[in-house]
Design a protein around this motif. Structure first.
Motif, PDB file in Angstrom:
ATOM      1  N   ARG A 116      10.196   1.512   1.239  1.00  0.00           N
ATOM      2  CA  ARG A 116      11.071   2.553   0.689  1.00  0.00           C
ATOM      3  C   ARG A 116      11.837   3.256   1.820  1.00  0.00           C
ATOM      4  O   ARG A 116      13.022   3.550   1.688  1.00  0.00           O
ATOM      5  CB  ARG A 116      10.270   3.564  -0.119  1.00  0.00           C
ATOM      6  N   GLY A 117      11.147   3.502   2.930  1.00  0.00           N
ATOM      7  CA  GLY A 117      11.811   4.118   4.083  1.00  0.00           C
ATOM      8  C   GLY A 117      12.906   3.220   4.644  1.00  0.00           C
ATOM      9  O   GLY A 117      13.999   3.684   4.979  1.00  0.00           O
ATOM     10  N   SER A 150       0.833  -1.204   0.000  1.00  0.00           N
ATOM     11  CA  SER A 150       0.000   0.000   0.000  1.00  0.00           C
ATOM     12  C   SER A 150       0.869   1.256   0.000  1.00  0.00           C
ATOM     13  O   SER A 150       2.000   1.259   0.484  1.00  0.00           O
ATOM     14  CB  SER A 150      -0.960  -0.002   1.196  1.00  0.00           C
ATOM     15  N   ASN A 151       0.312   2.308  -0.544  1.00  0.00           N
ATOM     16  CA  ASN A 151       1.026   3.587  -0.678  1.00  0.00           C
ATOM     17  C   ASN A 151       2.369   3.413  -1.386  1.00  0.00           C
ATOM     18  O   ASN A 151       3.372   4.003  -0.990  1.00  0.00           O
ATOM     19  CB  ASN A 151       1.224   4.268   0.677  1.00  0.00           C
ATOM     20  N   LYS A 156       5.460   2.357   0.760  1.00  0.00           N
ATOM     21  CA  LYS A 156       6.022   3.490   1.502  1.00  0.00           C
ATOM     22  C   LYS A 156       6.966   3.051   2.624  1.00  0.00           C
ATOM     23  O   LYS A 156       8.062   3.585   2.774  1.00  0.00           O
ATOM     24  CB  LYS A 156       4.882   4.346   2.065  1.00  0.00           C
ATOM     25  N   ARG A 157       6.550   2.081   3.423  1.00  0.00           N
ATOM     26  CA  ARG A 157       7.397   1.653   4.556  1.00  0.00           C
ATOM     27  C   ARG A 157       8.673   0.956   4.067  1.00  0.00           C
ATOM     28  O   ARG A 157       9.742   1.152   4.631  1.00  0.00           O
ATOM     29  CB  ARG A 157       6.605   0.742   5.478  1.00  0.00           C
ATOM     30  N   ASP A 178       7.337   0.104 -10.317  1.00  0.00           N
ATOM     31  CA  ASP A 178       7.658   1.506 -10.609  1.00  0.00           C
ATOM     32  C   ASP A 178       7.923   1.705 -12.094  1.00  0.00           C
ATOM     33  O   ASP A 178       7.399   2.630 -12.724  1.00  0.00           O
ATOM     34  CB  ASP A 178       8.887   1.959  -9.814  1.00  0.00           C
TER      35      ASP A 178
END
Length: 186
Positions: free
Chosen positions: A80-81, A73-74, A77-78, A100
């Motif tokens: 990628r962090g 999700s998103n 995002k997590r 991507d």
């Protein structure tokens, strides 16, 4: 997991894979981590209610954190962090990069038409694709992993039988029949 004929062995295999997943996270090996998550989330394993219920709470709590980290999700995002925090010492989940690249290719035109009708190459699209490939290449060239083949582990993994989803589900039903009470499973 499905090749374990006894209930206790199945539960121990699930637990072991969850521990391996935790260790993979510590190594920043996100690609293999996603493979283990996908394997445990297959229908044939995720339906094993009694085996999964026997896994210790601290192990399942850690598992839930890993599932959250690898959640797509998103746009991941997590994950990628976590990749950013790891610097270049990681084995990233390649599926994120392939997604991507697909969105960049399909979601952006190859050419842009200016107001005067002049057609130009969409360099911003190609630059986005370049940056994504560059990030992935950065992980390849600066990896800290120097893993050597170790037997008997390599031989064991290499010689594991490959079962299709239908065979795995059939084994799953043999190991834990539908609606069977926990006391009837051996």
């Amino acid at each position: 997991i499905m090749l374990q004929p006894m209930f206790n062995d199945m539960f121990m295999s699930i637990t072991k894979f969850m521990y391996i997943a935790k260790y993979l996270r510590e190594l920043n090996n996100f690609n293999t981590l996603m493979g283990i998550i996908a394997g445990i989330n297959t229908v044939s394993v995720s339906r094993l209610k009694h085996s999964l219920a026997k896994v210790k709470k601290d192990v399942t709590d850690q598992w839930d954190l890993l599932m959250d980290l690898m959640n797509p999700s998103n746009a991941f995002k997590r994950l990628r962090g976590a990749l950013e925090e790891s610097g270049s010492s990681a084995l990233p989940y390649i599926g994120m990069y392939l997604s991507d690249l697909t969105f960049m290719e399909d979601g952006n035109p190859d050419e842009i038409t200016k107001e005067d009708g002049t057609t130009m190459i969409n360099f911003s699209k190609h630059y986005m694709i370049y940056r994504t490939i560059y990030q992935l290449r950065k992980f390849q060239t600066s990896s800290k992993y120097a893993l050597q083949r170790q037997d008997p582990e390599f031989t064991f993994l290499f010689e594991l039988p490959i079962l299709n989803d239908e065979d795995l589900y059939h084994l799953s039903l043999l190991r834990e029949p539908r609606d069977a009470p926990a006391t009837s499973i051996k």
